[in-house]
Design a protein around this motif. Structure first.
Motif, PDB file in Angstrom:
ATOM      1  N   VAL A   1       1.179   4.178  -2.887  1.00  0.00           N
ATOM      2  CA  VAL A   1       1.024   5.624  -2.681  1.00  0.00           C
ATOM      3  C   VAL A   1       2.231   6.373  -3.243  1.00  0.00           C
ATOM      4  O   VAL A   1       2.093   7.370  -3.955  1.00  0.00           O
ATOM      5  CB  VAL A   1       0.827   5.935  -1.185  1.00  0.00           C
ATOM      6  CG1 VAL A   1       0.905   7.436  -0.929  1.00  0.00           C
ATOM      7  CG2 VAL A   1      -0.500   5.388  -0.697  1.00  0.00           C
TER       8      VAL A   1
ATOM      9  N   LEU B   1       3.062   4.586   5.891  1.00  0.00           N
ATOM     10  CA  LEU B   1       1.992   4.768   4.916  1.00  0.00           C
ATOM     11  C   LEU B   1       1.287   6.109   5.119  1.00  0.00           C
ATOM     12  O   LEU B   1       1.000   6.835   4.155  1.00  0.00           O
ATOM     13  CB  LEU B   1       1.002   3.612   5.028  1.00  0.00           C
ATOM     14  CG  LEU B   1      -0.270   3.689   4.175  1.00  0.00           C
ATOM     15  CD1 LEU B   1       0.076   3.768   2.701  1.00  0.00           C
ATOM     16  CD2 LEU B   1      -1.168   2.483   4.452  1.00  0.00           C
TER      17      LEU B   1
ATOM     18  N   GLY C   1       2.392   5.825  -7.048  1.00  0.00           N
ATOM     19  CA  GLY C   1       1.242   6.507  -7.635  1.00  0.00           C
ATOM     20  C   GLY C   1       1.426   8.010  -7.642  1.00  0.00           C
ATOM     21  O   GLY C   1       1.110   8.690  -8.629  1.00  0.00           O
ATOM     22  N   PHE C   2       1.957   8.546  -6.546  1.00  0.00           N
ATOM     23  CA  PHE C   2       2.234   9.975  -6.496  1.00  0.00           C
ATOM     24  C   PHE C   2       3.283  10.361  -7.535  1.00  0.00           C
ATOM     25  O   PHE C   2       3.149  11.376  -8.236  1.00  0.00           O
ATOM     26  CB  PHE C   2       2.700  10.374  -5.104  1.00  0.00           C
ATOM     27  CG  PHE C   2       3.231  11.774  -5.032  1.00  0.00           C
ATOM     28  CD1 PHE C   2       2.365  12.856  -5.095  1.00  0.00           C
ATOM     29  CD2 PHE C   2       4.590  12.012  -4.914  1.00  0.00           C
ATOM     30  CE1 PHE C   2       2.853  14.151  -5.044  1.00  0.00           C
ATOM     31  CE2 PHE C   2       5.082  13.309  -4.858  1.00  0.00           C
ATOM     32  CZ  PHE C   2       4.200  14.379  -4.919  1.00  0.00           C
TER      33      PHE C   2
ATOM     34  N   ASP D   1       3.567   9.006   3.850  1.00  0.00           N
ATOM     35  CA  ASP D   1       3.611   9.128   2.396  1.00  0.00           C
ATOM     36  C   ASP D   1       2.264   9.543   1.817  1.00  0.00           C
ATOM     37  O   ASP D   1       2.209  10.270   0.816  1.00  0.00           O
ATOM     38  CB  ASP D   1       4.080   7.804   1.789  1.00  0.00           C
ATOM     39  CG  ASP D   1       5.533   7.508   2.104  1.00  0.00           C
ATOM     40  OD1 ASP D   1       6.325   8.469   2.184  1.00  0.00           O
ATOM     41  OD2 ASP D   1       5.879   6.330   2.288  1.00  0.00           O
ATOM     42  N   PHE D   2       1.178   9.097   2.443  1.00  0.00           N
ATOM     43  CA  PHE D   2      -0.143   9.503   1.969  1.00  0.00           C
ATOM     44  C   PHE D   2      -0.355  10.998   2.201  1.00  0.00           C
ATOM     45  O   PHE D   2      -0.953  11.682   1.363  1.00  0.00           O
ATOM     46  CB  PHE D   2      -1.232   8.704   2.680  1.00  0.00           C
ATOM     47  CG  PHE D   2      -2.625   9.063   2.238  1.00  0.00           C
ATOM     48  CD1 PHE D   2      -3.128   8.576   1.047  1.00  0.00           C
ATOM     49  CD2 PHE D   2      -3.412   9.899   3.008  1.00  0.00           C
ATOM     50  CE1 PHE D   2      -4.398   8.913   0.624  1.00  0.00           C
ATOM     51  CE2 PHE D   2      -4.684  10.246   2.607  1.00  0.00           C
ATOM     52  CZ  PHE D   2      -5.185   9.755   1.409  1.00  0.00           C
TER      53      PHE D   2
ATOM     54  N   ALA E   1       0.834  -1.206   0.000  1.00  0.00           N
ATOM     55  CA  ALA E   1       0.000   0.000   0.000  1.00  0.00           C
ATOM     56  C   ALA E   1       0.866   1.252   0.000  1.00  0.00           C
ATOM     57  O   ALA E   1       0.591   2.223  -0.725  1.00  0.00           O
ATOM     58  CB  ALA E   1      -0.925  -0.014   1.212  1.00  0.00           C
ATOM     59  N   ASP E   2       1.923   1.244   0.803  1.00  0.00           N
ATOM     60  CA  ASP E   2       2.802   2.409   0.864  1.00  0.00           C
ATOM     61  C   ASP E   2       3.491   2.652  -0.467  1.00  0.00           C
ATOM     62  O   ASP E   2       3.545   3.790  -0.945  1.00  0.00           O
ATOM     63  CB  ASP E   2       3.844   2.214   1.960  1.00  0.00           C
ATOM     64  CG  ASP E   2       4.805   3.384   2.050  1.00  0.00           C
ATOM     65  OD1 ASP E   2       4.397   4.444   2.565  1.00  0.00           O
ATOM     66  OD2 ASP E   2       5.951   3.244   1.591  1.00  0.00           O
TER      67      ASP E   2
ATOM     68  N   ARG F   1      10.983   6.209   5.960  1.00  0.00           N
ATOM     69  CA  ARG F   1      10.092   5.141   5.468  1.00  0.00           C
ATOM     70  C   ARG F   1      10.699   3.772   5.761  1.00  0.00           C
ATOM     71  O   ARG F   1      10.050   2.890   6.314  1.00  0.00           O
ATOM     72  CB  ARG F   1       9.865   5.308   3.971  1.00  0.00           C
ATOM     73  CG  ARG F   1       8.937   4.248   3.354  1.00  0.00           C
ATOM     74  CD  ARG F   1       8.850   4.420   1.844  1.00  0.00           C
ATOM     75  NE  ARG F   1       8.484   5.782   1.507  1.00  0.00           N
ATOM     76  CZ  ARG F   1       9.158   6.548   0.647  1.00  0.00           C
ATOM     77  NH1 ARG F   1      10.260   6.092   0.057  1.00  0.00           N
ATOM     78  NH2 ARG F   1       8.760   7.762   0.384  1.00  0.00           N
TER      79      ARG F   1
ATOM     80  N   ALA G   1       1.393  12.794  -0.585  1.00  0.00           N
ATOM     81  CA  ALA G   1       0.677  12.661  -1.857  1.00  0.00           C
ATOM     82  C   ALA G   1      -0.602  13.482  -1.882  1.00  0.00           C
ATOM     83  O   ALA G   1      -0.993  14.024  -2.927  1.00  0.00           O
ATOM     84  CB  ALA G   1       0.365  11.187  -2.123  1.00  0.00           C
ATOM     85  N   ALA G   2      -1.286  13.601  -0.735  1.00  0.00           N
ATOM     86  CA  ALA G   2      -2.542  14.347  -0.685  1.00  0.00           C
ATOM     87  C   ALA G   2      -2.319  15.851  -0.631  1.00  0.00           C
ATOM     88  O   ALA G   2      -3.108  16.633  -1.184  1.00  0.00           O
ATOM     89  CB  ALA G   2      -3.365  13.902   0.529  1.00  0.00           C
TER      90      ALA G   2
END
Length: 450
Positions: free
Chosen positions: A37, A160, A40-41, A163-164, A33-34, A147, A167-168
């Motif tokens: 993110v 996670l 994906g970012f 990093d989220f 998941a991390d 991380r 990204a947000a």
């Protein structure tokens, strides 16, 4: 007791297990998941840069990222990669070790900044670009270290969340700046990446570094250096060899073929990056698990673990690569724009290279778990020699696609070398006679005759 009376108990137990998974998900799931993110970012921000900056300036931006990736690779070789292997063998991260790792990340930012400045000055970058690149290098190295450190301490959910948050926050801040100033240039894009990275990892820097303020003696740089150097002494030259084998070829391609060619190649790399998230996610878990398998079960357990990991990773990676590579023109046109569709062959070549890199990285973890990083260095030396030997004729025949093919040929050469080295290590050495064997045999023969 009837089956009906045990049903509520089973349901309660199931709810408790589900709640436990939510509170403390498996390390592999949190790592995946991390990395989803993070990658994906990187993918979305890369698309935004390609759309906003244009293909030529995007190539300029890609050159900055290539230099920063080399600086982060040096940081990884000295700090995070040895840490992940040592933690797996010792099952724990002490407060002193974590504090020293964080202090080392700050100390390494100084030579890292010197390298970034020199490299970008050679490329003709402005002073503002140099400052922005150094800020991004420091912020990303800190976030990268935190991380890995959080995952090593079994706190992957916190990594996670960190990093989220980055990204947000990036698109929100970018939107505000765009509404106020109507444009975000290349330097502004780099500054924005640096600021959001530093802001979101700062709470974790304070959390890990607070013990240093109370007890400065916790920082044991010399002791940690002595523990890291047996692994880093070969991982560090690997960074230079890898840079020559791949990143330098990209820089040469951009300098000789043009920044538009480098921009098209970078766009193809971003698409392949959607698959590399599965491969990159293994760095949060696989080195630790491989070292633990070697420590607990020996060579057989290590090979078994890596084989299972290869099957689990290989099936989804090859499937996704096929979906991306076959209609490559469509994806490049749809995501980046019509001017990028001409680089579909680069996408197909890079897709094959990813499969090779998957196999090579799994084989590399075999030697990392056995703390034999010299073989990794030797394999990448072979890779560098092969890439440099074929890059000129391939670039003459295929342009930027030829450059991508040269890098793929190097990856294949290093994989073959590692496989042969693993086979040699698993086969027992032949029982050759010792130097005095013939004399002892002759003596026995004479005594038998007498």
């Amino acid at each position: 007791m009837t089956e009906a009376s045990t049903a509520p108990g089973r349901l309660t137990g199931l709810v408790r297990r589900v709640a436990g998974l939510v509170r403390r998900p498996p390390a592999a799931l949190a790592a995946l998941a991390d990395q989803g993110v993070v990658s994906g970012f990187g993918f979305v921000s890369g698309i935004a840069a390609a759309r906003l900056l244009g293909i030529a300036e995007f190539g300029h931006f890609a050159m900055i990222l290539i230099v920063l990736s080399f600086a982060q690779a040096l940081h990884n070789a000295l700090i995070t990669a040895p840490m992940m292997t040592l933690v797996g063998a010792r099952k724990g991260v002490s407060t002193a070790y974590a504090a020293t790792i964080l202090a080392g990340a700050f100390l390494l930012s100084v030579p890292g900044a010197v390298f970034v400045v020199i490299a970008l000055l050679i490329a003709g970058m402005s002073g503002e670009t140099l400052l922005a690149a150094c800020a991004l290098m420091l912020a990303q190295n800190l976030q990268f270290t935190l991380r890995r450190l959080l995952f090593a301490k079994g706190r992957g959910v916190q990594a996670l969340l960190m990093d989220f948050a980055r990204a947000a926050s990036f698109p929100l801040v970018a939107l505000v700046l765009w509404l106020e100033h109507d444009v975000i240039g290349g330097n502004g894009f780099v500054w924005l990446l640096a600021a959001t990275s530093l802001a979101t990892c700062l709470p974790f820097v304070i959390s890990v570094g607070r013990p240093i303020l109370r007890r400065p003696g916790l920082v044991q740089t010399g002791a940690v250096f002595r523990r890291h150097i047996p692994l880093a002494r070969w991982l560090l030259p690997i960074v230079f060899v890898t840079f020559v084998q791949e990143q330098l070829i990209w820089l040469v391609a951009g300098s000789t073929l043009g920044l538009e060619e480098l921009g098209g190649l970078r766009a193809a790399q971003y698409l392949v990056g959607t698959v590399l998230l599965l491969l990159s996610a293994t760095e949060n878990v696989l080195p630790v698990a491989a070292a633990r398998a070697q420590a607990e079960g020996g060579d057989a357990a290590l090979r078994s673990y890596l084989l299972r990991a290869g099957v689990k990773l290989g099936v989804p990676i090859i499937t996704i690569l096929a979906v991306l590579a076959v209609p490559g023109e469509m994806w490049l046109r749809l995501i980046f724009g019509s001017e990028y569709a001409a680089y579909a062959n680069c996408l197909r070549i890079l897709s094959v290279s990813v499969v090779i890199v998957l196999a090579r990285d799994l084989t590399s973890n075999y030697f990392r778990a056995k703390q034999n990083t010299r073989v990794l260095f030797e394999s990448l030396c072979v890779s560098m020699v092969v890439s440099l030997a074929v890059v000129v004729p391939l670039m003459r025949g295929g342009g930027v696609s030829g450059a991508a093919a040269a890098v793929g040929a190097g990856h294949l050469a290093s994989l073959v070398y590692l496989v042969l080295a693993a086979r040699r290590q698993s086969c027992p050495a032949p029982a050759w006679p010792s130097p005095g064997w013939w004399r002892r045999s002759l003596g026995l023969a004479r005594s038998a005759r007498t």
